[in-house]
Design a protein around this motif. Structure first.
Motif, PDB file in Angstrom:
ATOM      1  N   ALA A   1       0.842  -1.192   0.000  1.00  0.00           N
ATOM      2  CA  ALA A   1       0.000   0.000   0.000  1.00  0.00           C
ATOM      3  C   ALA A   1       0.878   1.243   0.000  1.00  0.00           C
ATOM      4  CB  ALA A   1      -0.925   0.013   1.209  1.00  0.00           C
ATOM      5  N   TYR A   2       0.401   2.266  -0.689  1.00  0.00           N
ATOM      6  CA  TYR A   2       1.096   3.550  -0.791  1.00  0.00           C
ATOM      7  C   TYR A   2       0.099   4.651  -0.450  1.00  0.00           C
ATOM      8  CZ  TYR A   2       4.121   0.696  -3.835  1.00  0.00           C
ATOM      9  OH  TYR A   2       4.925  -0.289  -4.357  1.00  0.00           O
ATOM     10  N   VAL A   3       0.545   5.651   0.288  1.00  0.00           N
ATOM     11  CA  VAL A   3      -0.295   6.814   0.575  1.00  0.00           C
ATOM     12  C   VAL A   3       0.396   8.049   0.000  1.00  0.00           C
ATOM     13  CG1 VAL A   3      -1.348   8.250   2.350  1.00  0.00           C
ATOM     14  CG2 VAL A   3      -1.249   5.772   2.659  1.00  0.00           C
ATOM     15  N   CYS A   4      -0.322   8.723  -0.899  1.00  0.00           N
ATOM     16  CA  CYS A   4       0.246   9.890  -1.580  1.00  0.00           C
ATOM     17  C   CYS A   4      -0.540  11.132  -1.179  1.00  0.00           C
ATOM     18  CB  CYS A   4       0.189   9.715  -3.089  1.00  0.00           C
ATOM     19  SG  CYS A   4       0.988   8.199  -3.684  1.00  0.00           S
ATOM     20  N   ARG A   5       0.171  12.172  -0.831  1.00  0.00           N
ATOM     21  CA  ARG A   5      -0.430  13.475  -0.537  1.00  0.00           C
ATOM     22  C   ARG A   5       0.253  14.496  -1.424  1.00  0.00           C
ATOM     23  NH1 ARG A   5      -0.441  10.824   4.485  1.00  0.00           N
ATOM     24  NH2 ARG A   5      -2.467  10.902   5.556  1.00  0.00           N
ATOM     25  N   GLY A   6      -0.562  15.153  -2.256  1.00  0.00           N
ATOM     26  CA  GLY A   6       0.043  16.060  -3.219  1.00  0.00           C
ATOM     27  C   GLY A   6       0.908  15.279  -4.190  1.00  0.00           C
ATOM     28  N   ARG A   7       2.150  15.680  -4.328  1.00  0.00           N
ATOM     29  CA  ARG A   7       3.070  15.016  -5.258  1.00  0.00           C
ATOM     30  C   ARG A   7       4.013  14.063  -4.541  1.00  0.00           C
ATOM     31  NH1 ARG A   7       2.861  17.726 -10.142  1.00  0.00           N
ATOM     32  NH2 ARG A   7       1.873  19.778 -10.086  1.00  0.00           N
ATOM     33  N   THR A   8       3.744  13.816  -3.258  1.00  0.00           N
ATOM     34  CA  THR A   8       4.659  13.003  -2.466  1.00  0.00           C
ATOM     35  C   THR A   8       3.980  11.719  -2.031  1.00  0.00           C
ATOM     36  OG1 THR A   8       5.720  15.000  -1.622  1.00  0.00           O
ATOM     37  CG2 THR A   8       6.126  12.952  -0.419  1.00  0.00           C
ATOM     38  N   CYS A   9       4.632  10.591  -2.262  1.00  0.00           N
ATOM     39  CA  CYS A   9       4.084   9.288  -1.871  1.00  0.00           C
ATOM     40  C   CYS A   9       4.963   8.652  -0.812  1.00  0.00           C
ATOM     41  CB  CYS A   9       3.998   8.357  -3.081  1.00  0.00           C
ATOM     42  SG  CYS A   9       2.828   8.907  -4.339  1.00  0.00           S
ATOM     43  N   SER A  10       4.318   7.889   0.053  1.00  0.00           N
ATOM     44  CA  SER A  10       5.044   7.172   1.096  1.00  0.00           C
ATOM     45  C   SER A  10       5.796   5.995   0.499  1.00  0.00           C
ATOM     46  CB  SER A  10       4.048   6.648   2.134  1.00  0.00           C
ATOM     47  OG  SER A  10       3.274   5.585   1.576  1.00  0.00           O
ATOM     48  N   LEU A  11       6.704   5.460   1.262  1.00  0.00           N
ATOM     49  CA  LEU A  11       7.287   4.176   0.911  1.00  0.00           C
ATOM     50  C   LEU A  11       6.206   3.112   1.037  1.00  0.00           C
ATOM     51  CD1 LEU A  11      10.693   4.477   2.809  1.00  0.00           C
ATOM     52  CD2 LEU A  11      10.330   4.607   0.328  1.00  0.00           C
ATOM     53  N   PRO A  12       6.313   2.029   0.301  1.00  0.00           N
ATOM     54  CA  PRO A  12       5.281   0.991   0.387  1.00  0.00           C
ATOM     55  C   PRO A  12       5.268   0.325   1.755  1.00  0.00           C
ATOM     56  CG  PRO A  12       7.154   0.222  -0.900  1.00  0.00           C
ATOM     57  CD  PRO A  12       7.386   1.676  -0.657  1.00  0.00           C
ATOM     58  N   VAL A  13       4.080  -0.013   2.209  1.00  0.00           N
ATOM     59  CA  VAL A  13       3.920  -0.753   3.464  1.00  0.00           C
ATOM     60  C   VAL A  13       3.170  -2.038   3.160  1.00  0.00           C
ATOM     61  CG1 VAL A  13       3.969   1.302   4.919  1.00  0.00           C
ATOM     62  CG2 VAL A  13       1.781   0.468   4.049  1.00  0.00           C
ATOM     63  N   GLY A  14       3.384  -3.054   3.971  1.00  0.00           N
ATOM     64  CA  GLY A  14       2.839  -4.370   3.665  1.00  0.00           C
ATOM     65  C   GLY A  14       1.853  -4.910   4.667  1.00  0.00           C
ATOM     66  N   SER A  15       1.417  -4.077   5.629  1.00  0.00           N
ATOM     67  CA  SER A  15       0.464  -4.577   6.619  1.00  0.00           C
ATOM     68  C   SER A  15      -0.574  -3.516   6.938  1.00  0.00           C
ATOM     69  CB  SER A  15       1.189  -4.959   7.917  1.00  0.00           C
ATOM     70  OG  SER A  15       1.654  -3.787   8.586  1.00  0.00           O
ATOM     71  N   GLY A  16      -1.693  -3.977   7.440  1.00  0.00           N
ATOM     72  CA  GLY A  16      -2.737  -3.051   7.844  1.00  0.00           C
ATOM     73  C   GLY A  16      -2.279  -2.131   8.949  1.00  0.00           C
ATOM     74  N   GLU A  17      -1.471  -2.645   9.860  1.00  0.00           N
ATOM     75  CA  GLU A  17      -0.991  -1.827  10.976  1.00  0.00           C
ATOM     76  C   GLU A  17      -0.153  -0.659  10.474  1.00  0.00           C
ATOM     77  OE1 GLU A  17       1.642  -2.344  15.094  1.00  0.00           O
ATOM     78  OE2 GLU A  17       1.255  -4.054  13.778  1.00  0.00           O
ATOM     79  N   GLU A  18       0.724  -0.931   9.500  1.00  0.00           N
ATOM     80  CA  GLU A  18       1.560   0.142   8.955  1.00  0.00           C
ATOM     81  C   GLU A  18       0.712   1.158   8.179  1.00  0.00           C
ATOM     82  OE1 GLU A  18       5.788  -1.627   7.741  1.00  0.00           O
ATOM     83  OE2 GLU A  18       4.123  -2.865   7.022  1.00  0.00           O
TER      84      GLU A  18
END
Length: 695
Positions: free
Chosen positions: A673-690
């Motif tokens: 999963a990736y979370v992007c805000r504006g033009r910036t995206c997070s590193l990928p995470v692999g769990s619901g907790e993250e």
């Protein structure tokens, strides 16, 4: 009154509202060439009457005036009489409601407007009584005065009609621009909420005094402010309003779902009609309140609204009906009100349930409804208070309430039900489909999502068609027959629903539909010179004015939802879609901040533009429990500016455009999963907790 009547032309119409008037002695015409040509040929003024099937005062005026032979004769002799269903023709309603407002009166239904043979208005009002009262002339006296003025002072009438027509053309444009030069910025919600809170009722919740409407779009602005900007006072006020509405008679305590509005300040006695759109908007709002607060009572209310819609407002083929009437057996509210004797008859020897039901729902010997001795059920006493009063456990109180509710609901089902308008309107279906998809995702209820998908399939089958290489929308369907070209809200609401279903299911087909509808919106409704959307398509019927209406009314404006759709597609599919939305929103920003009650939905979309979207991208197969869990977390988070993209296969990647680039599942297909805000995206995470931490 005559004993035998032949039906008039309205008997051939599909609209239930028009059919309700088919036995009137009035020589009604539907809006169309036949009536308009007759008015010109005979040089007669047009008497235009606009209403809808669930409108109580429309029924009153029909019984008092349109069923009266003498009144009908005056109408037939002097006028070409046209009856319009405002749900079929909101374009006509928009134009001629402005007439009444320009004359310094409140608009509403029934709308009664007098036009020249060229369709230009020269006088108007709403309900007129059969005898002089309420400071209004009798309807017959008004007819005589209008006809005399038309014949004796025709030049003045034509001049007045011309002035009103010019005013109609200018007023909407002037008001939609605002009077300031507000520059969009982070103070958007704070400034808007200050104006909303100035009119908030801190005792009973909601806005103003009486009558009191849910004002869902204004409450949504306050919820955004409270949750996103940590304004505890705004959040408290939203919770107060939702709690008081849910406890009031404006909510159907036995069957779920909200009535149209409250006639008093306390949310106690409603106007009993139920509208599909109100319940769609409130379903979303209660789900969002649950997302913010995690308080189960909001989720419970949302589930009850959805259950009501499934039970009462759903056709066998999946579409959603438009309205339920306020009246049954000729009396307003008769289906819904109770007295203690009726409750005792239903509950039999269950004395505990009788005692608790009467106290819970405020049933008294005098009643609270129009001197009938009947009571509109409302939550007069909370469970905890009843438990203390009776000296029993709260769980025992709840069990008794549920026994009473179930038995009373079953008994109520045997009463004569209010009339139901079984039109399936594209726009209102879009609102409910989107709300159910959103609620189903948030609450983890696959059944709600299935209801939404089934209704969308109906809309696709009956109301969408490809014409001249474009995807076009029909306004409504009745008995399997589609009718009328769609307006901006039809296109926008259906496209928005498609994107909600894409988020809830990951099915890329919905993005394809949304893009096709957005393309038609841009080609058929956009005015580049004015940087604004028209309400009618460029190939629609030519009226005295082609309106642009960015204001929220009972439903969000088509303009605001079209902008929302284009911004969502701009993030998810192709950045080009955002261009027109940004132009329109910049044009509306000043007016929206000045008038948050008229632009609540627009403020939400402006907030998306200012704050930027939160794009949650999940790369992983649908059948993988880990990716499904991350999707659930994405839906449950309060992120009103979110886009959820589920990259499960090649089709969803192709539909999602640039947002999918570089966002892959892990080694061995492990979901990421990736979370992007504006033009910036997070590193990928692999769990619901993250993912939960990122949200």
């Amino acid at each position: 009154m005559s004993t035998e009547r032949r039906p008039n032309r309205l008997a051939r119409e599909a609209s239930p509202y028009l059919q309700q008037h088919a036995q009137n002695p009035v020589d009604w015409f539907p809006w169309g060439e036949e009536a308009l040509s007759l008015a010109k040929r005979e040089d007669k003024p047009i008497l235009l009457s606009i209403g809808y099937s669930a409108c109580h005062w429309c029924h009153v005026m029909e019984k008092e005036s349109f069923e009266n032979d003498a009144t009908a004769k005056a109408m037939n002799d002097g006028f070409v009489c046209i009856k319009v269903d405002r749900e079929e023709r909101p374009d006509l309603d928009q134009i001629y409601q402005l007439v009444v407002q320009l004359m310094g009166r409140s608009g509403g239904w029934p709308l009664t407007v007098f036009l020249t043979p060229e369709q230009k208005p020269f006088f108007g009002g709403t309900y007129f009584p059969p005898v002089e009262k309420y400071g209004m002339p009798s309807f017959q006296k008004l007819l005589a005065a209008v006809l005399e003025a038309f014949r004796a002072t025709r030049g003045e009438i034509d001049a007045q009609a011309e002035e009103l027509t010019k005013a109609i053309a200018s007023v909407g444009d002037r008001e939609s621009r605002g009077s300031s030069s507000y520059a969009l910025g982070p103070d958007l919600l704070a400034r808007s909420c200050a104006k909303l809170e100035a009119r908030f009722d801190d005792e009973f919740g909601g806005f103003g005094s009486r009558p009191k409407f849910p004002s869902t779009m204004a409450l949504d602005v306050m919820l955004r402010r409270g949750a996103l900007e940590k304004d505890d006072r705004a959040l408290h006020r939203v919770k107060l309003a939702l709690d008081r509405m849910r406890a009031g008679g404006v909510y159907d305590q036995l069957g779920g779902g909200f009535h149209r509005y409250s006639t008093d300040q306390e949310w106690l006695v409603p106007h009993f009609e139920k509208m599909l759109y109100d319940n769609a908007l409130l379903l979303r709002l209660y789900v969002d309140a649950w997302r913010v607060t995690h308080q189960e009572r909001f989720a419970k209310t949302a589930r009850e609204i959805a259950a009501y819609v499934a039970r009462e407002m759903t056709a066998t083929d999946g579409g959603f009906f438009a309205t339920q009437d306020a009246d049954s057996e000729g009396e307003e509210g008769k289906f819904f009100v109770w007295d203690e004797r009726e409750i005792r008859d239903v509950l039999g020897g269950d004395e505990e349930a009788v005692r608790i039901a009467v106290a819970r729902w405020g049933v008294t010997s005098g009643g609270n409804f129009e001197h009938t001795g009947k009571t509109v059920l409302h939550e007069a006493k909370a469970t905890a208070d009843l438990a203390v009063q009776l000296g029993i456990a709260p769980s025992r109180v709840e069990e008794a309430i549920e026994r009473a509710r179930a038995a009373m609901f079953e008994a109520r089902e045997k009463r004569v039900k209010p009339f139901r308008d079984e039109k399936v309107l594209a726009s209102w279906n879009g609102l409910m489909i989107g709300a159910l998809a959103d609620a189903g995702g948030a609450l983890g209820d696959a059944t709600m999502i299935a209801w939404a998908a089934r209704a969308f399939a109906f809309v696709e089958a009956k109301l969408l068609e490809t014409r001249d290489g474009e995807l076009r929308v029909k306004r409504h369907a009745k008995d399997g027959v589609a009718k009328g070209d769609g307006f901006l809200d039809d296109y926008a609401f259906v496209a928005d629903a498609a994107l909600d279903l894409f988020e809830a299911t990951g099915d890329a087909r919905y993005v394809t539909v949304a893009r096709a509808l957005a393309d038609t919106i841009e080609s058929r409704f956009w005015d580049e010179a004015d940087r604004a959307f028209y309400f009618t398509p460029n190939d629609g019927e030519t009226l005295i004015h082609r309106t642009k209406d960015p204001f929220d009314h009972a439903v969000p404006s088509g303009t605001s939802v079209a902008c929302k759709v284009l911004l969502r597609l701009g993030a998810v599919a192709d950045a080009k879609y955002a261009t027109h939305a940004e132009k329109q929103l910049e044009r509306l920003a000043s007016a929206a901040v000045e008038n948050p009650f008229g632009f609540g939905q627009t403020l939400g979309v402006l907030d998306r533009l200012v704050r930027g979207s939160v794009d949650i991208v999940i790369a992983g197969a649908h059948q993988d429990a880990r990716s499904a869990e991350m999707a659930k977390l994405a839906w449950r988070a309060y992120a009103p500016n979110r886009n959820v993209v589920w990259l499960a296969d090649a089709a969803s990647r192709a539909a999602s455009g640039a947002i999918a680039e570089g966002k892959d599942a892990g080694a061995g297909g492990e979901p990421r999963a990736y979370v992007c805000r504006g033009r910036t995206c997070s590193l990928p995470v692999g769990s619901g907790e993250e993912l939960a931490k990122l949200l």
